[in-house]
Design an enzyme around this catalytic site. Structure first.
Site, PDB file in Angstrom:
ATOM      1  N   TYR A 113      42.091  45.071  47.677  1.00 17.74           N
ATOM      2  CA  TYR A 113      43.274  45.152  46.812  1.00 17.74           C
ATOM      3  C   TYR A 113      44.513  45.082  47.690  1.00 17.74           C
ATOM      4  CZ  TYR A 113      46.852  47.138  43.707  1.00 17.74           C
ATOM      5  OH  TYR A 113      47.989  47.339  42.971  1.00 17.74           O
ATOM      6  N   GLU A 200      50.816  41.274  43.070  1.00 16.30           N
ATOM      7  CA  GLU A 200      49.519  41.942  43.230  1.00 16.30           C
ATOM      8  C   GLU A 200      48.393  40.922  43.298  1.00 16.30           C
ATOM      9  OE1 GLU A 200      48.167  45.617  40.829  1.00 16.30           O
ATOM     10  OE2 GLU A 200      47.131  43.943  39.860  1.00 16.30           O
TER      11      GLU A 200
END
Length: 390
Positions: A113, A200
């Protein structure tokens, strides 16, 4: 402003971030051709069909499907395109899927992530990275906070030592370490140059072939900066936004729909927040945030009324105006016209203070409109909560 995954990947690709690519379609009749195009372009016989909506949790909701062959891919396009996809970020009714991405299937060795946003507490951009990819970052923060690496960046450039710090923290070595440093540097440049409020990648994956790849992408952008990025502004999909918020934007009204039953019309974001807080303290629930701004006039107030009352959950309306730049008598005239033209069926509580407030009160009292006058903000909140719960 939000954009779709496939649009986020277009931007990432422009900035040198490797992506899982594919084809986007809006009609089931395009399915077979799209699958063949992906097969030919990427020399693959396995596919992933991905619903394109502005919400996370698509996989859990059935909006992302791995397909072992072309026939399965076409079958899943037919299932996903047009479905009402329900995730933890949609309404209980779900979000209609108007577009799907037909993508190449990727052999995944490990998921990570990475995201960049502004840390308002320290006034710096923060890069967050974790070895726990494919999971909502809130879950990682709640259960494994030690697995989140954070690096704060003061300025428009991610320094090489900071990129190396992140890559090292994620456990990369050798060639993957070099790829990670380059990817993180390019991602930060992308975040800065596009005026993003969040960038993101979740998950960022290492493939079985030893390459880093953005399997998904998410961007939010600062609306106030979109005049500098017309190519990004064109990516806005109004079908993915609340229609009432879209309508409010046409009149330069700052409106956000909430879940309560007390409609609010206020001038100034700070006063609007304070108004919603005191409604909550009095036991009520705000139905919206609506800031009519410092230049509110008759038309602004009328349109604000119309938008608030388009929400069937609204049982009472509170108008709380402080006349600094805006004159209270203008607001009063707007209220009178709105009540006369719209035929209000819910109680309206009005508190006006500041420039020409006395004139405004006289206008309202002599107009014959059915409103409830309030003095202090606390008094206004008490009256509107009481009116909404009758």
């Amino acid at each position: 402003m939000k954009i779709h995954e496939y649009q986020a990947k277009e931007i990432l690709k422009k900035y040198g971030v490797p992506i899982q690519d594919g084809v986007v379609i809006e009609s089931k009749s395009e399915g077979k051709e799209a699958v063949q195009r992906v097969a030919d372009q990427f020399n693959t016989s396995q596919f992933v069909i991905k619903a394109q909506i502005h919400a996370g949790g698509r996989g859990k909701g059935g909006g992302v499907k791995f397909c072992s062959d072309a026939a399965k891919a076409v079958e899943n396009i037919d299932k996903i395109l047009g479905m009402q996809l329900i995730t933890h970020q949609t309404t209980p009714e779900g979000q209609p899927v108007n577009k799907v991405m037909v993508a190449q299937a990727i052999d995944i060795a490990k998921e990570y992530y990475v995201a960049i946003t502004l840390d308002r507490a320290v006034g710096k951009n923060v890069i967050m990275a974790s070895t726990e990819g494919g999971v909502e970052i809130e879950e990682v923060a709640a259960h494994s906070p030690e697995k989140i690496i954070k690096v704060w960046v003061d300025g428009p450039v991610l320094h090489a030592y900071q990129a190396r710090q992140l890559a090292f923290g994620l456990g990369f070595e050798g060639e993957l370490f070099k790829q990670a440093v380059k990817l993180l540097t390019n991602l930060y440049r992308c975040y800065i140059e596009t005026d993003a409020s969040i960038a993101e990648i979740n998950p960022l994956v290492v493939t079985e072939q030893g390459n880093l790849l953005a399997l998904d992408g998410k961007f939010n952008f600062d609306d106030n900066a979109m005049y500098r990025h017309p190519e990004i502004k064109e990516m806005r999909d109004l079908n993915e936004e609340d229609p009432t918020e879209v309508e409010a934007g046409k009149f330069n009204l700052n409106y956000v729909k909430l879940e309560g039953n007390v409609g609010c019309m206020v001038n100034g974001a700070g006063l609007a927040m304070a108004t919603m807080d005191i409604i909550k303290l009095q036991g009520g629930q705000p139905a919206n945030f609506l800031d009519v701004g410092g230049g509110a006039n008759v038309e602004t107030v009328k349109n604000g009324f119309r938008i608030i009352l388009s929400d069937p959950n609204v049982k009472a309306v509170l108008i709380n105006i402080f006349g600094g730049i805006v004159r209270c008598d203008r607001v009063a005239n707007g209220i009178i016209q709105a009540v006369s033209e719209l035929g209000l069926s819910v109680p309206v509580v009005v508190r006006l203070e500041g420039t020409n407030a006395e004139i405004a009160r006289e206008l309202l009292s002599s107009s014959g409109v059915d409103i409830i006058s309030a003095g202090s903000l606390e008094d206004a909140a008490e009256k509107v909560v009481s009116a909404a719960t009758r």
